[in-house]
Design an enzyme around this catalytic site. Structure first.
Site, PDB file in Angstrom:
ATOM      1  N   TRP A  40     -11.095   8.742  -0.060  1.00  0.00           N
ATOM      2  CA  TRP A  40     -11.384   6.496  -0.105  1.00  0.00           C
ATOM      3  C   TRP A  40     -12.221   7.015   1.504  1.00  0.00           C
ATOM      4  O   TRP A  40     -12.772   6.026   1.932  1.00  0.00           O
ATOM      5  CB  TRP A  40     -10.473   6.147  -0.120  1.00  0.00           C
ATOM      6  CG  TRP A  40     -10.564   5.932  -1.463  1.00  0.00           C
ATOM      7  CD1 TRP A  40      -9.590   6.549  -2.393  1.00  0.00           C
ATOM      8  CD2 TRP A  40     -11.364   5.342  -2.964  1.00  0.00           C
ATOM      9  NE1 TRP A  40      -9.968   6.434  -3.889  1.00  0.00           N
ATOM     10  CE2 TRP A  40     -10.701   5.869  -4.461  1.00  0.00           C
ATOM     11  CE3 TRP A  40     -12.815   4.370  -2.386  1.00  0.00           C
ATOM     12  CZ2 TRP A  40     -11.057   5.203  -4.858  1.00  0.00           C
ATOM     13  CZ3 TRP A  40     -13.594   4.496  -3.632  1.00  0.00           C
ATOM     14  CH2 TRP A  40     -12.876   4.602  -5.185  1.00  0.00           C
ATOM     15  N   ASP A  49      -8.525  -0.492   5.319  1.00  0.00           N
ATOM     16  CA  ASP A  49      -8.333  -0.643   3.615  1.00  0.00           C
ATOM     17  C   ASP A  49      -6.977  -0.602   3.501  1.00  0.00           C
ATOM     18  O   ASP A  49      -6.701   0.938   3.603  1.00  0.00           O
ATOM     19  CB  ASP A  49      -9.410   0.917   3.483  1.00  0.00           C
ATOM     20  CG  ASP A  49      -9.593   0.944   1.743  1.00  0.00           C
ATOM     21  OD1 ASP A  49      -8.717  -0.161   0.453  1.00  0.00           O
ATOM     22  OD2 ASP A  49      -9.714   1.561   1.256  1.00  0.00           O
ATOM     23  N   LYS A  56      -5.304  -3.601  -7.535  1.00  0.00           N
ATOM     24  CA  LYS A  56      -3.690  -3.075  -7.226  1.00  0.00           C
ATOM     25  C   LYS A  56      -2.436  -3.593  -7.437  1.00  0.00           C
ATOM     26  O   LYS A  56      -1.589  -3.663  -8.383  1.00  0.00           O
ATOM     27  CB  LYS A  56      -3.940  -1.770  -6.364  1.00  0.00           C
ATOM     28  CG  LYS A  56      -4.950  -0.407  -6.676  1.00  0.00           C
ATOM     29  CD  LYS A  56      -5.884  -0.057  -6.276  1.00  0.00           C
ATOM     30  CE  LYS A  56      -7.340   0.250  -5.976  1.00  0.00           C
ATOM     31  NZ  LYS A  56      -6.848   2.091  -7.053  1.00  0.00           N
TER      32      LYS A  56
END
Lengths: 359, 359
Positions: B101, B171, B195
């Site tokens: 990511w 993030d 999430k």
């Protein structure tokens, strides 16, 4: 009880669709989880996503050389994505200006290239109208021609599809699926979901394949149509629940005869409401008959001091969200697919009663 | 029945939240319409939106000089929005690279400026780890330093907040609200909702006010933090239903003791699962202990030929979505806030039984 909801958007959804969503919210098809708790790459979810696309293709008779994208960001993000994807090297586009939404699209496009604006709004006998297309001057080197097919705020709609040399790009946010339309006449169609498709947070883009690969270098990767087309709109996690709900709406439309059947009901709804307004001295619609929107019916009361009372009494009668857009005032009844004929009957009946008491 | 759902995202939501959403899906608080059928500018909806923000501020103890934005497009659109908003004139940023990511964020940022990559992934005794921060070389003129606090795919998490001169951008997609964090140490925090927050289609951005007004000219207007901050995240129609659902999750968290209480349960869940894996010869986790993720626990079986059977039997035991990311294979159990301790107990019990039968 469910009220009649005339909101311009986020708008009414079919009660049957909400009932189905409700019944399977905690446990989708016996899988033990909600559809919104599923990976977008799971077999079950992909089947839901693909069926939604297949049903939409059926409903709109979308030709095979068009990609259908299920994106995020609303029509407003497409105001940027369209020039970033389609302007190409000549960096010139034509935009037809008819109201607030086409103006917003113009302002954003001007940040990325040369925009030739065709002023197509006019007044005829005190009513707002669209000018004669024969008077429109298109530029020679436009990458595309953009228009807003139905101005949601003004309640102004095109009565024809413009004939253009360059690919035609249409904002169909508030008119998609309300009447049959020949997709093959367009280069690109886009629409925020929250009027005739599903909940807010989903945006449809229907784009002809030959327009996919011209993106400007500065485009955010996620906005590239070519990348989204190649990845079935799953470059990253899409708005899975909104996509699923839109699929339920598409199924509901197919069960009820598809777009032609919906169009007939919409015509009846609009005829009833406009007909009543025209027959009344108390209410007025500001749009020329040829350009009246099938979906968004703005109207004013003879005495605007009564506006507040009108809205209060309407709400007491379970007729909701009739206030006009904050930028124009007055009233507006949005009568999208999910608003039944009975809702318009109830509205007209209330309007008539109100006029008799206060006219 | 509801299964235990270990999906990495879109992930499990609290059953109590889904039950509340279900009960009011057709008629929100007696208003006669669904919350998803309401205008985002209506008094009722604005109150829902504002309460969600207020509750999040309470949960995370967000200082007053930070704006909270409820956006669309996922963390991936922020990979573009962050450099477009924050790079400013020097056009240089530092990115810490620890996995898939952070790498995606780096690749997108490189399209907009000079990116100095700090390689912070390493192997220690055959386990993946994060390097000693003392070895990191930051650049002198970085507009910000970016890192991915928890690599969802790798299952690798920072055990400290990096000390930087430049504003720190994080993030937190898969770790937000899982443990207390000092927001004042960050310039910007962002997270996809799917999430630990709510359904897919919503993205949170928490940004310090002094960073708002540096956007590059080519930025799509909708991505400008300053414009969204000024308009309370309603430059256009936001993802209203996802925002509402996230608000219900925030209420649920507050009712259950907030983030500190959730953190304690998360620690117990992680201890149980990692402890079992470490005690077993049959399962292996590839991450150094100091950098093990609290939320995403990847593991492999001693014999990968048994992977398919493991997943089949797990599903038959109502333990869902344990396959690792398609790019790495193996298994992964995501144990977000909405996965209860009992779910991890059931998983460990199944894993032990499976190992005994096949080990």
């Amino acid at each position: 009880m469910r009220a009649y909801n005339f909101c311009a958007g986020p708008a009414a959804l079919p009660t049957a669709v909400l009932e189905q969503a409700q019944s399977e919210l905690l446990d989708w098809h016996g899988k033990g989880v909600s559809i919104m708790e599923m990976s977008h790459r799971s077999k079950d979810y992909v089947a839901v996503a693909e069926k939604a696309e297949a049903d939409l293709r059926k409903l709109m008779n979308i030709p095979e050389n068009y990609k259908v994208l299920f994106l995020q960001g609303g029509a407003t993000l497409q105001f940027s994505a369209i020039p970033l994807n389609l302007l190409g090297k000549n960096s010139q586009a034509d935009y037809i200006h008819t109201g607030i939404w086409s103006e917003k699209a113009i302002k954003e496009a001007q940040r990325y290239g040369n925009v030739h604006v065709i002023e197509a709004g006019t007044q005829i006998d005190g009513k707002t109208a669209i000018t004669d297309p024969a008077t429109w001057q298109f530029s020679d080197n436009a990458a595309y021609v953009h228009y807003c097919e139905n101005e949601t705020i003004g309640g102004l709609q095109f009565d024809h599809i413009p004939e253009t040399q360059a690919p035609l790009v249409a904002d169909l946010s508030s008119s998609i699926l309300s009447a049959p339309i020949d997709v093959s006449k367009f280069g690109l169609i886009y629409a925020g979901a929250q009027k005739n498709i599903g909940p807010a947070g989903l945006t449809l883009v229907i784009v002809r394949e030959d327009l996919l690969d011209q993106a400007k270098p500065e485009i955010p990767s996620l906005l590239k149509y070519s990348a989204q087309a190649k990845n079935d709109s799953m470059v990253n996690t899409p708005a899975t629940y909104a996509w699923y709900l839109s699929g339920l709406v598409f199924e509901w439309l197919l069960e009820h005869g598809g777009v032609p059947a919906m169009h007939q009901i919409n015509l009846k709804k609009a005829e009833l409401l406009y007909g009543y307004i025209d027959s009344s001295d108390f209410y007025n619609n500001p749009i020329a008959k040829a350009n009246r929107s099938l979906m968004n019916v703005p109207f004013t009361l003879a005495d605007s001091d009564l506006d507040k009372l009108f809205l209060q009494e309407a709400e007491a009668n379970h007729l909701l969200n009739l206030a006009g857009h904050r930028s124009v005032g007055g009233m507006r009844a949005s009568i999208y697919n999910a608003v039944p004929f009975e809702g318009v009957q109830a509205l007209v009946s209330f309007m008539d009663d109100f006029a008799k008491r206060h006219g």
